[in-house]
Design a protein around this motif. Structure first.
Motif, mmCIF file in Angstrom:
data_model
loop_
_atom_site.group_PDB
_atom_site.id
_atom_site.type_symbol
_atom_site.label_atom_id
_atom_site.label_comp_id
_atom_site.label_asym_id
_atom_site.label_seq_id
_atom_site.Cartn_x
_atom_site.Cartn_y
_atom_site.Cartn_z
ATOM 1 N N TYR A 9 0.859 -1.177 0.000
ATOM 2 C CA TYR A 9 0.000 0.000 0.000
ATOM 3 C C TYR A 9 0.898 1.231 0.000
ATOM 4 C CZ TYR A 9 -3.710 -3.245 1.186
ATOM 5 O OH TYR A 9 -4.607 -4.281 1.173
ATOM 6 N N ALA A 67 -2.685 3.921 -1.668
ATOM 7 C CA ALA A 67 -3.331 4.189 -0.381
ATOM 8 C C ALA A 67 -3.082 5.671 -0.090
ATOM 9 C CB ALA A 67 -2.753 3.309 0.717
ATOM 10 N N LYS A 107 -6.481 5.209 7.353
ATOM 11 C CA LYS A 107 -6.150 4.152 6.384
ATOM 12 C C LYS A 107 -5.934 2.803 7.052
ATOM 13 C CE LYS A 107 -3.522 7.365 3.495
ATOM 14 N NZ LYS A 107 -2.172 7.679 2.985
ATOM 15 N N THR A 108 -5.539 2.806 8.302
ATOM 16 C CA THR A 108 -5.123 1.566 8.968
ATOM 17 C C THR A 108 -6.205 0.494 8.955
ATOM 18 O OG1 THR A 108 -3.638 2.902 10.310
ATOM 19 C CG2 THR A 108 -4.017 0.643 11.033
ATOM 20 N N LEU A 111 -6.917 -0.595 5.152
ATOM 21 C CA LEU A 111 -5.965 -1.482 4.473
ATOM 22 C C LEU A 111 -5.874 -2.836 5.157
ATOM 23 C CD1 LEU A 111 -2.913 -1.441 6.000
ATOM 24 C CD2 LEU A 111 -2.924 0.813 5.018
ATOM 25 N N TRP A 122 3.048 -1.321 4.129
ATOM 26 C CA TRP A 122 2.392 -0.024 3.977
ATOM 27 C C TRP A 122 3.483 1.027 4.043
ATOM 28 C CZ3 TRP A 122 -0.712 2.546 8.464
ATOM 29 C CH2 TRP A 122 -1.226 3.780 8.046
ATOM 30 N N ASP A 124 4.146 4.988 4.084
ATOM 31 C CA ASP A 124 3.462 6.253 4.362
ATOM 32 C C ASP A 124 4.404 7.096 5.216
ATOM 33 O OD1 ASP A 124 1.409 8.237 5.149
ATOM 34 O OD2 ASP A 124 -0.028 6.714 4.511
ATOM 35 N N LEU A 145 4.938 -1.948 8.419
ATOM 36 C CA LEU A 145 4.496 -0.556 8.345
ATOM 37 C C LEU A 145 5.750 0.290 8.282
ATOM 38 C CD1 LEU A 145 2.006 -2.119 9.380
ATOM 39 C CD2 LEU A 145 1.367 -0.055 10.589
#
Length: 170
Positions: A9, A67, A107-108, A111, A122, A124, A145
């Motif tokens: 993402y 995302a 978003k958490t 996704l 992910w 970000d 993450l």
């Protein structure tokens, strides 16, 4: 039987379009003319997109998914400048989403639900410890993450981390 590729993402602002700090530090990679030719857009921030990053993303062993608050505009404004095909887009969360704990990004849960147990990374610039805890409690599969420095965007170091994890999600 080979397991499916992990999902990645990808946020736009921060990881792909660096921002913040001293504006003079942000390199431009595309001319306004080239941006208009490829997208019809005139957003000056798009000049910060590095087309080489698109190639690096395409080489990762994963399924890329936008995302980002750019939503479908990422496919018309960002993907062509990076040389990427149109990518799936993380859907906008329903307006009936329950109240999230403090620090959990909108978003958490979206996704995590979208991944449905599939290993995912992910990328970000707004990931917090609260997001990591949410994913640990709500996602049964492996997840990475990866928080990117928004002043730098994705770097070679970030790509090394992503590639290593995506090849062996743990």
């Amino acid at each position: 039987m080979e397991s499916p590729l992990p999902l990645l993402y990808l946020d736009v602002d921060g990881p792909l379009i660096p921002f913040g700090g001293d504006p003079a530090r942000h390199r431009t990679h595309l001319t306004a003319r080239r941006i208009r030719e490829l997208t019809g857009e005139s957003n000056p921030l798009l000049a910060r997109l590095d087309p080489a990053v698109g190639h690096q993303l395409a080489e990762l062993p994963c399924h890329l998914i936008w995302a980002t608050t750019w939503f479908d505009d990422a496919n018309t404004c960002i993907a062509p400048l990076l040389g990427l095909p149109a990518l799936p887009v993380l859907p906008d969360p329903p307006h009936t989403t329950p109240r999230l704990p403090p620090g959990v990004h909108w978003k958490t849960p979206a996704l995590t639900a979208h991944a449905a147990g599939t290993p995912f990374a992910w990328v970000d610039d707004e990931i917090t410890e609260a997001d990591r805890e949410w994913v640990a409690h709500h996602h049964p599969g492996p997840a990475l993450l990866h928080c990117v420095n928004p002043e730098l965007g994705l770097t070679d170091r970030d790509f090394t981390i992503l590639e290593n994890w995506l090849r062996h999600p743990a």
